[in-house]
Design a protein around this motif. Structure first.
Motif, PDB file in Angstrom:
ATOM      1  N   GLU A 197       0.828  -1.207   0.000  1.00  0.00           N
ATOM      2  CA  GLU A 197       0.000   0.000   0.000  1.00  0.00           C
ATOM      3  C   GLU A 197       0.859   1.252   0.000  1.00  0.00           C
ATOM      4  O   GLU A 197       0.530   2.230  -0.657  1.00  0.00           O
ATOM      5  N   GLN A 198       1.966   1.219   0.719  1.00  0.00           N
ATOM      6  CA  GLN A 198       2.850   2.384   0.776  1.00  0.00           C
ATOM      7  C   GLN A 198       3.486   2.637  -0.592  1.00  0.00           C
ATOM      8  O   GLN A 198       3.586   3.783  -1.032  1.00  0.00           O
ATOM      9  N   LEU A 210     -16.619   7.649   3.081  1.00  0.00           N
ATOM     10  CA  LEU A 210     -15.505   7.409   2.165  1.00  0.00           C
ATOM     11  C   LEU A 210     -14.720   6.143   2.470  1.00  0.00           C
ATOM     12  O   LEU A 210     -14.347   5.404   1.556  1.00  0.00           O
ATOM     13  N   PHE A 211     -14.460   5.887   3.739  1.00  0.00           N
ATOM     14  CA  PHE A 211     -13.490   4.857   4.075  1.00  0.00           C
ATOM     15  C   PHE A 211     -14.065   3.510   4.490  1.00  0.00           C
ATOM     16  O   PHE A 211     -13.323   2.556   4.648  1.00  0.00           O
ATOM     17  N   PHE A 238      -8.894  13.074  -9.477  1.00  0.00           N
ATOM     18  CA  PHE A 238      -8.109  12.081  -8.758  1.00  0.00           C
ATOM     19  C   PHE A 238      -8.947  11.411  -7.674  1.00  0.00           C
ATOM     20  O   PHE A 238      -8.921  10.180  -7.521  1.00  0.00           O
ATOM     21  N   VAL A 239      -9.707  12.189  -6.921  1.00  0.00           N
ATOM     22  CA  VAL A 239     -10.562  11.628  -5.868  1.00  0.00           C
ATOM     23  C   VAL A 239     -11.627  10.729  -6.486  1.00  0.00           C
ATOM     24  O   VAL A 239     -11.871   9.616  -5.996  1.00  0.00           O
ATOM     25  N   TYR A 240     -12.247  11.178  -7.570  1.00  0.00           N
ATOM     26  CA  TYR A 240     -13.237  10.335  -8.254  1.00  0.00           C
ATOM     27  C   TYR A 240     -12.593   9.029  -8.729  1.00  0.00           C
ATOM     28  O   TYR A 240     -13.182   7.962  -8.610  1.00  0.00           O
ATOM     29  N   GLU A 292     -12.059   3.200  -8.389  1.00  0.00           N
ATOM     30  CA  GLU A 292     -11.160   2.042  -8.336  1.00  0.00           C
ATOM     31  C   GLU A 292     -11.181   1.370  -6.962  1.00  0.00           C
ATOM     32  O   GLU A 292     -10.408   0.440  -6.715  1.00  0.00           O
ATOM     33  N   LYS A 293     -12.038   1.866  -6.082  1.00  0.00           N
ATOM     34  CA  LYS A 293     -12.169   1.354  -4.717  1.00  0.00           C
ATOM     35  C   LYS A 293     -10.832   1.402  -3.972  1.00  0.00           C
ATOM     36  O   LYS A 293     -10.459   0.491  -3.248  1.00  0.00           O
ATOM     37  N   ARG A 294     -10.136   2.523  -4.172  1.00  0.00           N
ATOM     38  CA  ARG A 294      -8.858   2.751  -3.508  1.00  0.00           C
ATOM     39  C   ARG A 294      -8.867   4.043  -2.693  1.00  0.00           C
ATOM     40  O   ARG A 294      -7.814   4.548  -2.342  1.00  0.00           O
ATOM     41  N   ILE A 295     -10.032   4.537  -2.377  1.00  0.00           N
ATOM     42  CA  ILE A 295     -10.125   5.772  -1.603  1.00  0.00           C
ATOM     43  C   ILE A 295      -9.525   5.578  -0.208  1.00  0.00           C
ATOM     44  O   ILE A 295      -9.063   6.533   0.416  1.00  0.00           O
ATOM     45  N   GLY A 296      -9.467   4.352   0.261  1.00  0.00           N
ATOM     46  CA  GLY A 296      -8.850   4.059   1.552  1.00  0.00           C
ATOM     47  C   GLY A 296      -7.375   4.428   1.590  1.00  0.00           C
ATOM     48  O   GLY A 296      -6.797   4.607   2.661  1.00  0.00           O
ATOM     49  N   LEU A 297      -6.754   4.567   0.414  1.00  0.00           N
ATOM     50  CA  LEU A 297      -5.353   4.968   0.329  1.00  0.00           C
ATOM     51  C   LEU A 297      -5.171   6.482   0.449  1.00  0.00           C
ATOM     52  O   LEU A 297      -4.039   6.954   0.534  1.00  0.00           O
TER      53      LEU A 297
END
Length: 179
Positions: free
Chosen positions: A3-4, A46-47, A76-78, A83-88
Motif C-alpha cells: 500500500e505504501q 468514504l473509508f 483524482f478523488v473520483y 477504483e475502490k482505492r479511496i482508503g489509500l
C-alpha cells in the motif's frame, strides 16, 4: 508495504499532473483532508465499504461544489473512489506532503519528549543544529510521548537523534553486559 508503494506512485503521479496544470496539489489536498477530518460522517462514507461507489461520488460531488478545488484533484478523488482505492487517500496525502516539502527544500520532523511542550528557543536550537550538522532544513513539531522518561527524541525522515534517558540507560546496559 504494498500500500505504501502504491501510495507513493499515486502521489508522484498526482504531483506531476499538478505541475503540468500549475496546481498546488499539496495545498488542495490539505484543504480536502481538513474537510474530511472535520466530518465523521464523511470519513465513514468514504473509508468504509458500506456505501456504493455511486453514493460516494454523489456525496463528493456535493462536497466539491462547496470547495474551490482544481479538476486535477477532483478527478483524482473520483478515480480513487471508482477504483475502490479511496482508503489509500490518507497515505497518498502524506506522500504528497513529503514530496512537496522536499521540493520546497525542507523536511518535517518531530520532537518527542515527556514534557507537555517545549520552548520556541529549544526548537530553534534543534533546527539550527540539524541545519549545521546534517544539512537538513527541518520544520519540527513537538509531540508528548509518555514512554520517554526524560530527554528528547528527534526524528526527521530516516534521521533519528535519541537523547532520551531511556536510550542512554539502554546503551549503558549494553556496555556493561558486553564487557
Amino acid at each position: 508495504m504494498k500500500e505504501q508503494n502504491v501510495s507513493k506512485a499515486y502521489a508522484k503521479a498526482l504531483i506531476e499532473l499538478g505541475k503540468e496544470s500549475k496546481v498546488d496539489v499539496a495545498q488542495e489536498l490539505t484543504t480536502l483532508s481538513e474537510v474530511i477530518n472535520k466530518s465523521a460522517d464523511l470519513e465513514t462514507l468514504l473509508f468504509l465499504d458500506v456505501f456504493t461507489v455511486e453514493e460516494k461520488i454523489d456525496v463528493m460531488t456535493k462536497v466539491f461544489e462547496k470547495m474551490t478545488l482544481s479538476s486535477v484533484v477532483k478527478s483524482f478523488v473520483y478515480f480513487l473512489i471508482q477504483e475502490k482505492r479511496i482508503g489509500l487517500f490518507p497515505l497518498i496525502f502524506k506522500e504528497v506532503i513529503v514530496i512537496d516539502d522536499h521540493e520546497k527544500g525542507f523536511l518535517r520532523g518531530t520532537i518527542e519528549g515527556s514534557e507537555d511542550q517545549v520552548s520556541d528557543e529549544f526548537k530553534s536550537k534543534l533546527i539550527s543544529y540539524l541545519k549545521e550538522n546534517a544539512g537538513i532544513e527541518a520544520q519540527l513539531e513537538y509531540v508528548k510521548n509518555e514512554k520517554i522518561t526524560a530527554g528528547f527524541k528527534v526524528t526527521v525522515e530516516d534521521l533519528q537523534l535519541d537523547a532520551s534517558l531511556d536510550n542512554q540507560l539502554e546503551k549503558f546496559k549494553e556496555t556493561v553486559l558486553n564487557n
